[in-house]
Design an enzyme around this catalytic site. Structure first.
Site, PDB file in Angstrom:
ATOM      1  N   TYR A  49     -11.362   7.841   3.468  1.00 32.58           N
ATOM      2  CA  TYR A  49     -11.154   6.471   3.882  1.00 32.58           C
ATOM      3  C   TYR A  49     -10.056   5.829   3.038  1.00 32.58           C
ATOM      4  O   TYR A  49      -9.985   6.018   1.840  1.00 32.58           O
ATOM      5  CB  TYR A  49     -12.454   5.682   3.729  1.00 32.58           C
ATOM      6  CG  TYR A  49     -12.346   4.303   4.302  1.00 32.58           C
ATOM      7  CD1 TYR A  49     -11.896   4.125   5.606  1.00 32.58           C
ATOM      8  CD2 TYR A  49     -12.663   3.187   3.550  1.00 32.58           C
ATOM      9  CE1 TYR A  49     -11.772   2.877   6.139  1.00 32.58           C
ATOM     10  CE2 TYR A  49     -12.546   1.924   4.087  1.00 32.58           C
ATOM     11  CZ  TYR A  49     -12.097   1.775   5.380  1.00 32.58           C
ATOM     12  OH  TYR A  49     -11.964   0.523   5.911  1.00 32.58           O
ATOM     13  N   GLU A  83     -14.091  -8.628  -0.549  1.00 30.26           N
ATOM     14  CA  GLU A  83     -13.528  -8.701   0.806  1.00 30.26           C
ATOM     15  C   GLU A  83     -14.590  -8.777   1.896  1.00 30.26           C
ATOM     16  O   GLU A  83     -14.307  -9.259   2.983  1.00 30.26           O
ATOM     17  CB  GLU A  83     -12.556  -7.539   1.064  1.00 30.26           C
ATOM     18  CG  GLU A  83     -13.215  -6.175   1.106  1.00 30.26           C
ATOM     19  CD  GLU A  83     -12.196  -5.048   1.309  1.00 30.26           C
ATOM     20  OE1 GLU A  83     -11.193  -5.024   0.583  1.00 30.26           O
ATOM     21  OE2 GLU A  83     -12.418  -4.212   2.187  1.00 30.26           O
ATOM     22  N   HIS A 119      -8.137 -10.642   0.472  1.00 27.68           N
ATOM     23  CA  HIS A 119      -8.067  -9.420   1.281  1.00 27.68           C
ATOM     24  C   HIS A 119      -6.911  -9.555   2.280  1.00 27.68           C
ATOM     25  O   HIS A 119      -6.751 -10.604   2.889  1.00 27.68           O
ATOM     26  CB  HIS A 119      -9.397  -9.271   2.035  1.00 27.68           C
ATOM     27  CG  HIS A 119      -9.586  -7.975   2.726  1.00 27.68           C
ATOM     28  ND1 HIS A 119     -10.440  -7.835   3.784  1.00 27.68           N
ATOM     29  CD2 HIS A 119      -9.050  -6.765   2.508  1.00 27.68           C
ATOM     30  CE1 HIS A 119     -10.418  -6.579   4.198  1.00 27.68           C
ATOM     31  NE2 HIS A 119      -9.588  -5.908   3.437  1.00 27.68           N
ATOM     32  N   ARG A 166      -0.692  -0.684  -4.417  1.00 31.87           N
ATOM     33  CA  ARG A 166      -1.998  -0.024  -4.401  1.00 31.87           C
ATOM     34  C   ARG A 166      -1.757   1.444  -4.097  1.00 31.87           C
ATOM     35  O   ARG A 166      -1.110   1.770  -3.096  1.00 31.87           O
ATOM     36  CB  ARG A 166      -2.875  -0.661  -3.318  1.00 31.87           C
ATOM     37  CG  ARG A 166      -4.324  -0.219  -3.375  1.00 31.87           C
ATOM     38  CD  ARG A 166      -5.109  -0.737  -2.182  1.00 31.87           C
ATOM     39  NE  ARG A 166      -5.033   0.188  -1.058  1.00 31.87           N
ATOM     40  CZ  ARG A 166      -5.857   0.171  -0.008  1.00 31.87           C
ATOM     41  NH1 ARG A 166      -6.814  -0.744   0.072  1.00 31.87           N
ATOM     42  NH2 ARG A 166      -5.727   1.031   0.967  1.00 31.87           N
ATOM     43  N   GLU A 221     -10.486  -2.123  -7.442  1.00 35.03           N
ATOM     44  CA  GLU A 221     -11.141  -2.897  -6.380  1.00 35.03           C
ATOM     45  C   GLU A 221     -12.370  -2.185  -5.830  1.00 35.03           C
ATOM     46  O   GLU A 221     -12.341  -0.965  -5.615  1.00 35.03           O
ATOM     47  CB  GLU A 221     -10.111  -3.103  -5.261  1.00 35.03           C
ATOM     48  CG  GLU A 221     -10.676  -3.728  -4.006  1.00 35.03           C
ATOM     49  CD  GLU A 221      -9.625  -3.812  -2.910  1.00 35.03           C
ATOM     50  OE1 GLU A 221      -8.422  -3.745  -3.216  1.00 35.03           O
ATOM     51  OE2 GLU A 221     -10.024  -3.930  -1.748  1.00 35.03           O
ATOM     52  N   ARG A 268     -11.904 -11.492  -4.079  1.00 37.73           N
ATOM     53  CA  ARG A 268     -11.068 -11.065  -2.951  1.00 37.73           C
ATOM     54  C   ARG A 268     -11.549 -11.560  -1.585  1.00 37.73           C
ATOM     55  O   ARG A 268     -11.244 -10.974  -0.550  1.00 37.73           O
ATOM     56  CB  ARG A 268     -10.986  -9.532  -2.944  1.00 37.73           C
ATOM     57  CG  ARG A 268     -10.156  -9.025  -4.105  1.00 37.73           C
ATOM     58  CD  ARG A 268      -9.959  -7.545  -4.095  1.00 37.73           C
ATOM     59  NE  ARG A 268      -9.823  -6.962  -2.777  1.00 37.73           N
ATOM     60  CZ  ARG A 268      -8.727  -7.046  -2.017  1.00 37.73           C
ATOM     61  NH1 ARG A 268      -7.668  -7.661  -2.448  1.00 37.73           N
ATOM     62  NH2 ARG A 268      -8.723  -6.485  -0.830  1.00 37.73           N
ATOM     63  N   TRP A 313     -22.144   3.041   0.393  1.00 37.51           N
ATOM     64  CA  TRP A 313     -22.824   2.139  -0.539  1.00 37.51           C
ATOM     65  C   TRP A 313     -22.542   0.704  -0.204  1.00 37.51           C
ATOM     66  O   TRP A 313     -21.471   0.331   0.190  1.00 37.51           O
ATOM     67  CB  TRP A 313     -22.371   2.433  -1.964  1.00 37.51           C
ATOM     68  CG  TRP A 313     -23.155   3.571  -2.521  1.00 37.51           C
ATOM     69  CD1 TRP A 313     -22.841   4.886  -2.396  1.00 37.51           C
ATOM     70  CD2 TRP A 313     -24.370   3.507  -3.267  1.00 37.51           C
ATOM     71  NE1 TRP A 313     -23.787   5.639  -3.025  1.00 37.51           N
ATOM     72  CE2 TRP A 313     -24.730   4.820  -3.574  1.00 37.51           C
ATOM     73  CE3 TRP A 313     -25.182   2.442  -3.710  1.00 37.51           C
ATOM     74  CZ2 TRP A 313     -25.885   5.114  -4.302  1.00 37.51           C
ATOM     75  CZ3 TRP A 313     -26.311   2.741  -4.434  1.00 37.51           C
ATOM     76  CH2 TRP A 313     -26.662   4.068  -4.718  1.00 37.51           C
ATOM     77  N   HIS A 341     -13.269   1.454  -2.365  1.00 36.54           N
ATOM     78  CA  HIS A 341     -14.050   1.240  -1.141  1.00 36.54           C
ATOM     79  C   HIS A 341     -15.545   1.468  -1.392  1.00 36.54           C
ATOM     80  O   HIS A 341     -16.242   2.051  -0.563  1.00 36.54           O
ATOM     81  CB  HIS A 341     -13.541   2.140  -0.009  1.00 36.54           C
ATOM     82  CG  HIS A 341     -12.158   1.766   0.458  1.00 36.54           C
ATOM     83  ND1 HIS A 341     -11.046   2.537   0.236  1.00 36.54           N
ATOM     84  CD2 HIS A 341     -11.708   0.671   1.116  1.00 36.54           C
ATOM     85  CE1 HIS A 341      -9.978   1.950   0.742  1.00 36.54           C
ATOM     86  NE2 HIS A 341     -10.348   0.814   1.282  1.00 36.54           N
ATOM     87  N   ASP A 361      -8.193   0.964  -4.716  1.00 33.60           N
ATOM     88  CA  ASP A 361      -9.389   0.531  -3.988  1.00 33.60           C
ATOM     89  C   ASP A 361     -10.348   1.715  -3.873  1.00 33.60           C
ATOM     90  O   ASP A 361      -9.998   2.749  -3.289  1.00 33.60           O
ATOM     91  CB  ASP A 361      -8.968   0.050  -2.590  1.00 33.60           C
ATOM     92  CG  ASP A 361     -10.067  -0.704  -1.860  1.00 33.60           C
ATOM     93  OD1 ASP A 361     -11.225  -0.642  -2.312  1.00 33.60           O
ATOM     94  OD2 ASP A 361      -9.757  -1.338  -0.836  1.00 33.60           O
ATOM     95  N   GLU A 368      -2.857  -9.112  -1.091  1.00 33.76           N
ATOM     96  CA  GLU A 368      -2.701  -7.783  -0.492  1.00 33.76           C
ATOM     97  C   GLU A 368      -1.839  -7.920   0.769  1.00 33.76           C
ATOM     98  O   GLU A 368      -2.033  -8.831   1.566  1.00 33.76           O
ATOM     99  CB  GLU A 368      -4.083  -7.228  -0.121  1.00 33.76           C
ATOM    100  CG  GLU A 368      -4.047  -5.832   0.456  1.00 33.76           C
ATOM    101  CD  GLU A 368      -5.440  -5.300   0.791  1.00 33.76           C
ATOM    102  OE1 GLU A 368      -6.358  -6.117   0.999  1.00 33.76           O
ATOM    103  OE2 GLU A 368      -5.614  -4.073   0.830  1.00 33.76           O
ATOM    104  N   HIS A 371       0.829  -1.217   0.000  1.00 38.18           N
ATOM    105  CA  HIS A 371       0.000   0.000   0.000  1.00 38.18           C
ATOM    106  C   HIS A 371       0.861   1.264   0.000  1.00 38.18           C
ATOM    107  O   HIS A 371       1.749   1.401   0.840  1.00 38.18           O
ATOM    108  CB  HIS A 371      -0.841   0.076   1.277  1.00 38.18           C
ATOM    109  CG  HIS A 371      -2.013  -0.844   1.293  1.00 38.18           C
ATOM    110  ND1 HIS A 371      -3.031  -0.710   2.217  1.00 38.18           N
ATOM    111  CD2 HIS A 371      -2.354  -1.899   0.524  1.00 38.18           C
ATOM    112  CE1 HIS A 371      -3.939  -1.659   1.996  1.00 38.18           C
ATOM    113  NE2 HIS A 371      -3.542  -2.399   0.991  1.00 38.18           N
TER     114      HIS A 371
END
Ligand code: EZ4
Ligand code: CO
Length: 406
Positions: free
Chosen positions: A160, A265, A315, A148, A239, A286, A406, A215, A213, A342, A123
């Site tokens: 986030y 995930e 994940h 990522r 992702e 994932r 969401w 999210h 990602d 990951e 990350h």
């Protein structure tokens, strides 16, 4: 007969909260499993202690499949994140025990190695595009070949997936005794994210795999548009673009873009990804061993995905314990259709006092432990000295105040 004598449950916080199960057999051989459900840890601990442990005492620890079916089908209330995390931890602990009895690492019981190492992605989370790319450069120097990229969105206070003023994920989680609220704007996000990947290719070249990602902050048509906008930058995968409670959402995204799609995930069972996989609306699944029912269920998802050219990319967030990572290592090294894991590292002293792992990382790849079972141990006393602290994930709202998770 390898009689289950005791099922112990621990909730500890070596920087983050982890729920750990220990199954002890009459012969003294024990196994461990991860049951961590971020923000709902105590619900899983109670599920295990009050509802599951009493049903396991006296059963044969060798019968992993029967115990899985008994816990999954034997209740009226199937599936669900709390229930499945509890089943997952029991399942991991039983595989750990079986490996120890056989004197083999778990991957040998799954059919042996399909590859010699496990590709990882790291990350890079920055306060600005250039900060993210500085971090990515440092990771490339360490040998990572897949990264990522996430960056703060100009005009939005916190986002986030970005660390803010916190130095790492451990410090970040310690700061959330109530759910923090964050603001989301798709318009502001789009301007940042397209520029992020443009600059990433300019600065880091075309030989590094990039991932991102979302999210689940986009609607399906917004996701489709983002996939299209990112096509020139050749992502390894995008992702959680949209949530897929309505699995047909991914048909909308798919028909507009060739950017590879990854999701899963938060899924608790094969049923949640069945149509996404068989319709080939995603490229990577994932699911995590801790949340999708353990090694037994993950193997089944991988085999099903393999029929439809979907690869696995489990994940690997910091809120899955090192036991889950160990379980993933055995699955990843053996599954023919594994793609990438990951990896955020376990670079925390307290964490390493509690969980004694046995794998190595080199040149952006992880090497599985050959120790019998899962190859990881748990120090009960170290865990007891680091008690649970309530902590939540953030809630996001649009600029007008509408809840936007969401
Ligand atoms: O938000 O694990 O891919 N990683 C992620 C994680 C998740 C957390 C939620 O508990 O999306 O950071
Ligand atoms: Co994610």
């Amino acid at each position: 007969m390898l009689k289950i004598e005791q099922v112990k449950v621990f909730v500890c916080n070596p920087g983050r909260n982890f729920v750990t199960v220990k199954i002890i057999t009459e012969q003294g051989i024990y196994g461990i499993g991860d049951a961590t459900l971020n923000g709902r840890e105590m619900a899983v601990a109670t599920m295990l202690e009050e509802h599951i442990a009493p049903c396991l005492i006296g059963r044969d620890a060798h019968n992993i499949e029967d115990i899985w079916q008994y816990l999954y089908k034997g209740v009226y209330w199937r599936k669900g994140p709390v229930n499945m995390a509890a089943i997952a931890a029991i399942d991991m602990a039983l595989w750990d025990i079986k490996g120890k009895v056989a004197n083999l690492p778990v991957y040998q019981l799954l059919g042996g190695k399909s590859r010699h190492a496990v590709n990882l992605y790291a990350h890079a989370n920055g306060e600005s595009i250039s900060d993210t790319l500085d971090k990515a450069e440092a990771l490339i120097k360490q040998g990572f070949k897949a990264i990522r990229l996430q960056a703060a969105i100009p005009g939005l206070a916190v986002t986030y997936g970005v660390l803010g003023d916190k130095k790492d994920y451990f410090e970040l989680q310690g700061s959330r005794p109530l759910p923090p609220e964050e603001t989301w704007s798709t318009k502001k996000y789009f301007a940042m994210v397209v520029e992020l990947f443009k600059q990433a290719r300019e600065r880091l070249g075309d030989q590094i795999d990039f991932l991102h990602d979302v999210h689940s902050r986009l609607t399906p048509i917004e996701s489709a548009r983002l996939g299209k906008l990112l096509e020139p930058y050749d992502l390894f995968f995008l992702e959680d673009a949209s949530i897929a409670e309505n699995q047909d959402n991914y048909q909308v995204i798919r028909q507009h873009t060739t950017t590879p799609l990854a999701i899963g995930e938060t899924y608790n069972s094969i049923w949640e990804c069945k149509s996404l996989i068989q319709n080939q609306h995603i490229d990577f699944i994932r699911t995590a061993a801790t949340h999708a029912g353990g090694i037994t269920a993950m193997r089944r998802i991988a085999d099903f995905a393999n029929l439809f050219n979907v690869r696995t990319a489990p994940h690997g967030a910091p809120d899955l314990s090192p036991i889950c990572f160990a379980a993933h290592m055995h699955l990843n090294i053996s599954a023919p259709n594994f793609a990438i894991q990951e990896f955020v590292g376990f670079d925390n002293e307290q964490l390493n006092q509690v969980f004694k792992h046995n794998y190595t990382v080199e040149s952006g790849m992880a090497f599985v432990s050959d120790a019998p079972g899962l190859g990881i141990d748990f120090d009960e006393d170290a865990a007891k000295a680091l008690p649970y602290k309530r902590s939540y994930l953030p809630v996001s709202r649009l600029e007008d105040g509408t809840v936007w998770n969401w």
